[in-house]
Write a protein that holds these residues in place. Structure first.
Motif, mmCIF file in Angstrom:
data_model
loop_
_atom_site.group_PDB
_atom_site.id
_atom_site.type_symbol
_atom_site.label_atom_id
_atom_site.label_comp_id
_atom_site.label_asym_id
_atom_site.label_seq_id
_atom_site.Cartn_x
_atom_site.Cartn_y
_atom_site.Cartn_z
ATOM 1 N N SER A 37 0.864 -1.184 0.000
ATOM 2 C CA SER A 37 0.000 0.000 0.000
ATOM 3 C C SER A 37 0.896 1.229 0.000
ATOM 4 O O SER A 37 2.080 1.138 0.325
ATOM 5 C CB SER A 37 -0.883 -0.001 1.263
ATOM 6 O OG SER A 37 -1.535 1.234 1.428
ATOM 7 N N ALA A 72 -1.618 -4.532 -8.853
ATOM 8 C CA ALA A 72 -3.093 -4.473 -8.768
ATOM 9 C C ALA A 72 -3.542 -3.063 -8.384
ATOM 10 O O ALA A 72 -4.309 -2.878 -7.439
ATOM 11 C CB ALA A 72 -3.606 -5.514 -7.766
ATOM 12 N N VAL A 73 -3.028 -2.079 -9.128
ATOM 13 C CA VAL A 73 -3.462 -0.690 -8.913
ATOM 14 C C VAL A 73 -4.294 -0.237 -10.109
ATOM 15 O O VAL A 73 -4.147 -0.763 -11.208
ATOM 16 C CB VAL A 73 -2.264 0.280 -8.711
ATOM 17 C CG1 VAL A 73 -1.503 -0.039 -7.441
ATOM 18 C CG2 VAL A 73 -1.334 0.282 -9.915
ATOM 19 N N TYR A 75 -5.680 2.077 -13.263
ATOM 20 C CA TYR A 75 -4.992 2.678 -14.413
ATOM 21 C C TYR A 75 -4.370 4.030 -14.069
ATOM 22 O O TYR A 75 -3.220 4.297 -14.402
ATOM 23 C CB TYR A 75 -6.006 2.812 -15.556
ATOM 24 C CG TYR A 75 -5.495 3.490 -16.796
ATOM 25 C CD1 TYR A 75 -4.280 3.119 -17.366
ATOM 26 C CD2 TYR A 75 -6.247 4.486 -17.417
ATOM 27 C CE1 TYR A 75 -3.820 3.739 -18.519
ATOM 28 C CE2 TYR A 75 -5.798 5.091 -18.566
ATOM 29 C CZ TYR A 75 -4.584 4.726 -19.115
ATOM 30 O OH TYR A 75 -4.135 5.321 -20.244
ATOM 31 N N HIS A 135 -6.661 -10.378 -15.777
ATOM 32 C CA HIS A 135 -7.522 -9.250 -16.177
ATOM 33 C C HIS A 135 -8.994 -9.627 -16.159
ATOM 34 O O HIS A 135 -9.845 -8.775 -15.924
ATOM 35 C CB HIS A 135 -7.186 -8.809 -17.608
ATOM 36 C CG HIS A 135 -5.757 -8.490 -17.829
ATOM 37 N ND1 HIS A 135 -4.802 -9.457 -18.015
ATOM 38 C CD2 HIS A 135 -5.120 -7.312 -17.895
ATOM 39 C CE1 HIS A 135 -3.620 -8.889 -18.176
ATOM 40 N NE2 HIS A 135 -3.789 -7.590 -18.107
ATOM 41 N N VAL A 137 -10.462 -11.950 -14.302
ATOM 42 C CA VAL A 137 -10.851 -12.665 -13.080
ATOM 43 C C VAL A 137 -11.503 -11.662 -12.133
ATOM 44 O O VAL A 137 -10.935 -10.616 -11.828
ATOM 45 C CB VAL A 137 -9.616 -13.331 -12.431
ATOM 46 C CG1 VAL A 137 -10.005 -14.029 -11.140
ATOM 47 C CG2 VAL A 137 -8.990 -14.327 -13.404
ATOM 48 N N SER A 138 -12.704 -12.003 -11.679
ATOM 49 C CA SER A 138 -13.500 -11.053 -10.885
ATOM 50 C C SER A 138 -13.039 -11.003 -9.430
ATOM 51 O O SER A 138 -12.932 -12.043 -8.763
ATOM 52 C CB SER A 138 -14.969 -11.502 -10.952
ATOM 53 O OG SER A 138 -15.658 -11.139 -9.792
ATOM 54 N N ALA A 139 -12.816 -9.787 -8.939
ATOM 55 C CA ALA A 139 -12.439 -9.631 -7.527
ATOM 56 C C ALA A 139 -13.525 -10.135 -6.575
ATOM 57 O O ALA A 139 -13.225 -10.851 -5.619
ATOM 58 C CB ALA A 139 -12.099 -8.166 -7.246
HETATM 59 N N1 LIG Z 1 -11.676 -5.338 -9.437
HETATM 60 C C1 LIG Z 1 -11.638 -6.356 -10.303
HETATM 61 O O1 LIG Z 1 -12.571 -7.234 -10.336
HETATM 62 C C2 LIG Z 1 -10.491 -6.521 -11.260
HETATM 63 C C3 LIG Z 1 -10.409 -7.694 -12.043
HETATM 64 C C4 LIG Z 1 -9.345 -7.838 -12.921
HETATM 65 C C5 LIG Z 1 -8.384 -6.819 -13.029
HETATM 66 N N2 LIG Z 1 -8.503 -5.696 -12.269
HETATM 67 C C6 LIG Z 1 -7.466 -4.659 -12.382
HETATM 68 O O2 LIG Z 1 -6.752 -4.648 -11.150
HETATM 69 C C7 LIG Z 1 -6.349 -3.309 -10.836
HETATM 70 C C8 LIG Z 1 -6.866 -2.997 -9.434
HETATM 71 O O3 LIG Z 1 -8.288 -2.998 -9.465
HETATM 72 P P1 LIG Z 1 -9.114 -2.821 -8.115
HETATM 73 O O4 LIG Z 1 -10.536 -2.882 -8.494
HETATM 74 O O5 LIG Z 1 -8.572 -3.743 -7.093
HETATM 75 O O6 LIG Z 1 -8.700 -1.319 -7.740
HETATM 76 P P2 LIG Z 1 -8.984 -0.476 -6.433
HETATM 77 O O7 LIG Z 1 -9.581 -1.322 -5.379
HETATM 78 O O8 LIG Z 1 -9.701 0.771 -6.846
HETATM 79 O O9 LIG Z 1 -7.518 0.022 -6.022
HETATM 80 C C9 LIG Z 1 -6.491 -0.869 -5.665
HETATM 81 C C10 LIG Z 1 -5.501 -0.149 -4.783
HETATM 82 O O10 LIG Z 1 -4.705 0.741 -5.554
HETATM 83 C C11 LIG Z 1 -4.256 1.797 -4.723
HETATM 84 N N3 LIG Z 1 -4.550 3.088 -5.361
HETATM 85 C C12 LIG Z 1 -5.757 3.598 -5.645
HETATM 86 N N4 LIG Z 1 -5.629 4.820 -6.214
HETATM 87 C C13 LIG Z 1 -4.313 5.065 -6.258
HETATM 88 C C14 LIG Z 1 -3.551 6.168 -6.719
HETATM 89 N N5 LIG Z 1 -4.117 7.246 -7.269
HETATM 90 N N6 LIG Z 1 -2.192 6.082 -6.624
HETATM 91 C C15 LIG Z 1 -1.599 5.000 -6.097
HETATM 92 N N7 LIG Z 1 -2.293 3.914 -5.625
HETATM 93 C C16 LIG Z 1 -3.634 3.961 -5.720
HETATM 94 C C17 LIG Z 1 -5.020 1.722 -3.415
HETATM 95 O O11 LIG Z 1 -4.143 1.197 -2.437
HETATM 96 P P3 LIG Z 1 -3.546 2.109 -1.243
HETATM 97 O O12 LIG Z 1 -4.490 3.237 -0.986
HETATM 98 O O13 LIG Z 1 -3.507 1.127 -0.116
HETATM 99 O O14 LIG Z 1 -2.197 2.532 -1.726
HETATM 100 C C18 LIG Z 1 -6.124 0.734 -3.716
HETATM 101 O O15 LIG Z 1 -6.509 -0.015 -2.590
HETATM 102 C C19 LIG Z 1 -6.944 -2.390 -11.897
HETATM 103 O O16 LIG Z 1 -5.954 -2.029 -12.820
HETATM 104 C C20 LIG Z 1 -8.033 -3.263 -12.547
HETATM 105 O O17 LIG Z 1 -8.200 -2.938 -13.914
HETATM 106 C C21 LIG Z 1 -9.516 -5.525 -11.381
#
Ligand SMILES: NC(=O)c1ccc[n+]([C@@H]2O[C@H](COP(=O)([O-])OP(=O)(O)OC[C@H]3O[C@@H](n4cnc5c(N)ncnc54)[C@H](OP(=O)(O)O)[C@@H]3O)[C@@H](O)[C@H]2O)c1
Length: 215
Positions: A37, A72-73, A75, A135, A137-139
């Motif tokens: 994080s 896993a951050v 875009y 990419h 796979v659903s969270a």
């Molecule tokens: N969600 C899904 O089902 C899924 C499935 C497949 C792929 N993905 C891909 O996986 C990635 C993460 O998706 P997610 O849904 O897990 O995202 P998320 O929950 O919105 O964010 C993941 C983490 O990224 C960090 N973050 C958020 N904004 C940030 C910023 N501006 N700068 C730096 N760190 C930041 C935060 O961690 P901290 O605040 O702790 O640093 C947050 O907990 C994305 O690229 C998405 O396309 C997601």
């Protein structure tokens, strides 16, 4: 793709939806995890909320401590996060899950100058071995560990060691890895993830995935 032993896995952005889902499933499989994080206290709290060999750390320390690094951050955070990790991941395997999706003004998967976000990752982290996976796979599906897992993990990359590592992570959580080719195919995976988001909305689901038929 042959299985390789799994060492410690760092999940950069591991406090988020996908990161926590992967952490839950990998920890359940006995894989040591470091949740990364920007905020060490948030990382520790996330780690303490899970069961297994899990600890939290700031993203760079998490990457330093691990053998495999999952990105896993979102875009918008992708480039700056990767630039800060370049030294910590040199020589290591990086598995990028990120999709260049934007939600403002309607869901859109952006074009990336490098060809795909994963190819941009390989450019930024030129000292690492990069694969793209998870990419589609659903969270939410991952996060509910009481539910059976579904779908395949589509993997692409130009480094066999990175693809093998991604395949090993997939198998560890009970999913089938499917090799879709080199990093040049990553743009298709990223677009496919966008299509799944659209279909999730259409069918009022949060857990749709992809399974390759006939393989
Ligand atoms: N969600 C899904 O089902 C899924 C499935 C497949 C792929 N993905 C891909 O996986 C990635 C993460 O998706 P997610 O849904 O897990 O995202 P998320 O929950 O919105 O964010 C993941 C983490 O990224 C960090 N973050 C958020 N904004 C940030 C910023 N501006 N700068 C730096 N760190 C930041 C935060 O961690 P901290 O605040 O702790 O640093 C947050 O907990 C994305 O690229 C998405 O396309 C997601």
């Amino acid at each position: 793709m042959p299985a390789i032993p799994i060492g410690t896995v760092a999940i950069i952005g591991g406090t988020g939806r996908l990161g926590m889902g992967l952490a839950r499933r990998l920890a359940k499989a006995g894989v040591p995890i470091v949740i990364g994080s920007r905020d060490p206290a948030k990382a520790r709290a996330a780690a303490q909320s899970l069961v297994g060999n899990i600890r939290g750390a700031v993203n760079d320390d998490a990457a330093e401590a691990a053998d495999f690094i999952i990105i896993a951050v979102p875009y918008e955070a992708h480039r700056t996060t990767l630039e800060s990790l370049a030294a910590a991941v040199a020589g290591k395997v990086v598995v990028d899950t990120a999709v260049p999706v934007e939600f403002a003004g309607g869901l859109r998967v952006n074009r990336v100058q490098a060809g795909s976000l994963a190819q941009e990752t390989a450019q930024i982290l030129s000292g690492a071995k990069v694969a793209a996976a998870f990419h589609t796979v659903s969270a939410p599906m991952l996060s509910d560990v009481s539910r059976p897992i579904h779908g395949d993990v589509l993997i692409c990359g130009d480094e066999p060691a990175a693809k093998e590592a991604a395949a090993t992570l997939a198998r560890a959580i009970g999913m089938r890895p499917v090799d879709v080719g080199g990093l040049a195919e990553a743009h298709a995976l990223e677009q496919l993830a966008g299509l799944l988001l659209v279909m999730n909305r259409r069918y009022k689901r949060r857990d749709l995935g992809i399974t390759i038929a006939g393989l």
